[in-house]
Scaffold this motif. Structure first.
Motif, PDB file in Angstrom:
ATOM      1  N   TYR A  88      33.815  35.506  41.602  1.00  0.00           N
ATOM      2  CA  TYR A  88      34.526  35.579  42.883  1.00  0.00           C
ATOM      3  C   TYR A  88      33.647  36.220  43.954  1.00  0.00           C
ATOM      4  O   TYR A  88      33.489  35.665  45.048  1.00  0.00           O
ATOM      5  CB  TYR A  88      35.820  36.375  42.687  1.00  0.00           C
TER       6      TYR A  88
ATOM      7  N   LYS B 299      39.831  37.209  53.252  1.00  0.00           N
ATOM      8  CA  LYS B 299      40.558  36.242  52.431  1.00  0.00           C
ATOM      9  C   LYS B 299      41.843  36.864  51.888  1.00  0.00           C
ATOM     10  O   LYS B 299      42.897  36.234  51.881  1.00  0.00           O
ATOM     11  CB  LYS B 299      39.671  35.738  51.286  1.00  0.00           C
ATOM     12  N   CYS B 300      41.762  38.117  51.456  1.00  0.00           N
ATOM     13  CA  CYS B 300      42.929  38.842  50.943  1.00  0.00           C
ATOM     14  C   CYS B 300      44.007  38.948  52.024  1.00  0.00           C
ATOM     15  O   CYS B 300      45.184  38.656  51.774  1.00  0.00           O
ATOM     16  CB  CYS B 300      42.507  40.236  50.484  1.00  0.00           C
TER      17      CYS B 300
ATOM     18  N   ILE C 201      50.708  36.663  45.441  1.00  0.00           N
ATOM     19  CA  ILE C 201      49.265  36.705  45.216  1.00  0.00           C
ATOM     20  C   ILE C 201      49.041  36.214  43.793  1.00  0.00           C
ATOM     21  O   ILE C 201      49.680  36.690  42.858  1.00  0.00           O
ATOM     22  CB  ILE C 201      48.727  38.138  45.392  1.00  0.00           C
ATOM     23  N   THR C 202      48.162  35.230  43.652  1.00  0.00           N
ATOM     24  CA  THR C 202      47.931  34.622  42.344  1.00  0.00           C
ATOM     25  C   THR C 202      46.521  34.917  41.849  1.00  0.00           C
ATOM     26  O   THR C 202      45.732  35.574  42.526  1.00  0.00           O
ATOM     27  CB  THR C 202      48.171  33.099  42.409  1.00  0.00           C
TER      28      THR C 202
ATOM     29  N   GLN D 162      45.652  35.607  52.650  1.00  0.00           N
ATOM     30  CA  GLN D 162      46.579  35.229  51.581  1.00  0.00           C
ATOM     31  C   GLN D 162      47.874  36.019  51.663  1.00  0.00           C
ATOM     32  O   GLN D 162      48.936  35.498  51.335  1.00  0.00           O
ATOM     33  CB  GLN D 162      45.927  35.434  50.207  1.00  0.00           C
ATOM     34  N   LYS D 163      47.785  37.269  52.103  1.00  0.00           N
ATOM     35  CA  LYS D 163      48.989  38.095  52.201  1.00  0.00           C
ATOM     36  C   LYS D 163      49.796  37.807  53.458  1.00  0.00           C
ATOM     37  O   LYS D 163      50.958  38.150  53.527  1.00  0.00           O
ATOM     38  CB  LYS D 163      48.617  39.582  52.176  1.00  0.00           C
TER      39      LYS D 163
ATOM     40  N   PHE E 228      41.442  43.140  41.459  1.00  0.00           N
ATOM     41  CA  PHE E 228      41.222  41.703  41.421  1.00  0.00           C
ATOM     42  C   PHE E 228      42.163  41.173  40.356  1.00  0.00           C
ATOM     43  O   PHE E 228      42.161  41.646  39.218  1.00  0.00           O
ATOM     44  CB  PHE E 228      39.771  41.395  41.062  1.00  0.00           C
TER      45      PHE E 228
ATOM     46  N   ASN F 291      42.655  35.112  40.602  1.00  0.00           N
ATOM     47  CA  ASN F 291      41.387  35.019  41.318  1.00  0.00           C
ATOM     48  C   ASN F 291      41.514  35.414  42.777  1.00  0.00           C
ATOM     49  O   ASN F 291      40.958  34.770  43.657  1.00  0.00           O
ATOM     50  CB  ASN F 291      40.764  33.625  41.164  1.00  0.00           C
ATOM     51  N   SER F 292      42.241  36.505  42.998  1.00  0.00           N
ATOM     52  CA  SER F 292      42.430  37.033  44.345  1.00  0.00           C
ATOM     53  C   SER F 292      42.251  38.545  44.333  1.00  0.00           C
ATOM     54  O   SER F 292      42.615  39.212  43.371  1.00  0.00           O
ATOM     55  CB  SER F 292      43.843  36.729  44.853  1.00  0.00           C
TER      56      SER F 292
END
Length: 188
Positions: free
Chosen positions: A7, A130-131, A72-73, A134-135, A49, A75-76
């Motif tokens: 990642y 990216k985090c 959150i799934t 996604q949130k 992670f 690989n994040s």
């Protein structure tokens, strides 16, 4: 750990010594279903992670109703990052929807990577962007009817539909669990 290394290498290059340092600062954590990764009213002390599982971001509105804001799934990066960095109290919860496996960094170890690895800040900033994306709630527009919101959820999160409790999906969609059950029955 392999998943996390793959990642971070999406966001920049690290040599073997730097990778070994990152791995040495991490610990593994198993987070059981319904346990919290971080909690409202407390200062977040870790970044992680998500190797396996699903975590939801949630909060309580002014009437005490629990609202699921995001999922959150795998690989994040997972963190209440703004409060983690600022060392301030969180206003939301990060809770395991199902049993989860995480790679974990304490605040001290996370900061040490910044001070030790040249270029870590750049990698970290890209991971955090990216985090945060996604949130951010990219989800149901409450002006749409509940069936449309559920169909969009199924389209945007097909892997979650049968993995997480319906109560969390209903909360995310802004409907009761009974309404969601009716919607699901009518779609079949």
């Amino acid at each position: 750990m392999k998943e996390f290394i793959e990642y971070i290498l999406q966001f920049g290059n690290l040599n073997k010594q730097q990778i070994d340092l990152v791995a040495g600062k991490a610990t593994e954590l198993k987070l059981s279903k319904e346990n919290y990764f971080s909690e409202a009213g407390k200062i977040p002390r870790q970044a992680g992670f998500l190797v396996d599982g699903v975590v939801r971001g949630c909060y309580y509105n002014n009437t005490g109703e629990e609202i699921t804001r995001c999922f959150i799934t795998e690989n994040s990066l997972i963190a209440d990052y703004i409060n983690f960095e600022a060392n301030t109290v969180s206003t939301e919860y990060l809770q395991a929807c199902i049993d989860c496996k995480l790679i974990l960094f304490s605040k001290d170890n996370w900061d040490e990577l910044t001070h030790t690895i040249v270029g870590w800040d750049n990698i970290k900033n890209k991971m955090v962007q990216k985090c945060l994306y996604q949130k951010s709630r990219k989800s149901p527009v409450i002006s749409e009817d509940a069936t449309t919101r559920y169909l969009e959820f199924m389209n945007n999160h097909p892997s979650l539909v049968n993995r997480i409790p319906l109560t969390y999906i209903a909360s995310y969609l802004g409907v009761t669990q009974q309404s969601l059950s009716r919607i699901r029955k009518n779609i079949r």
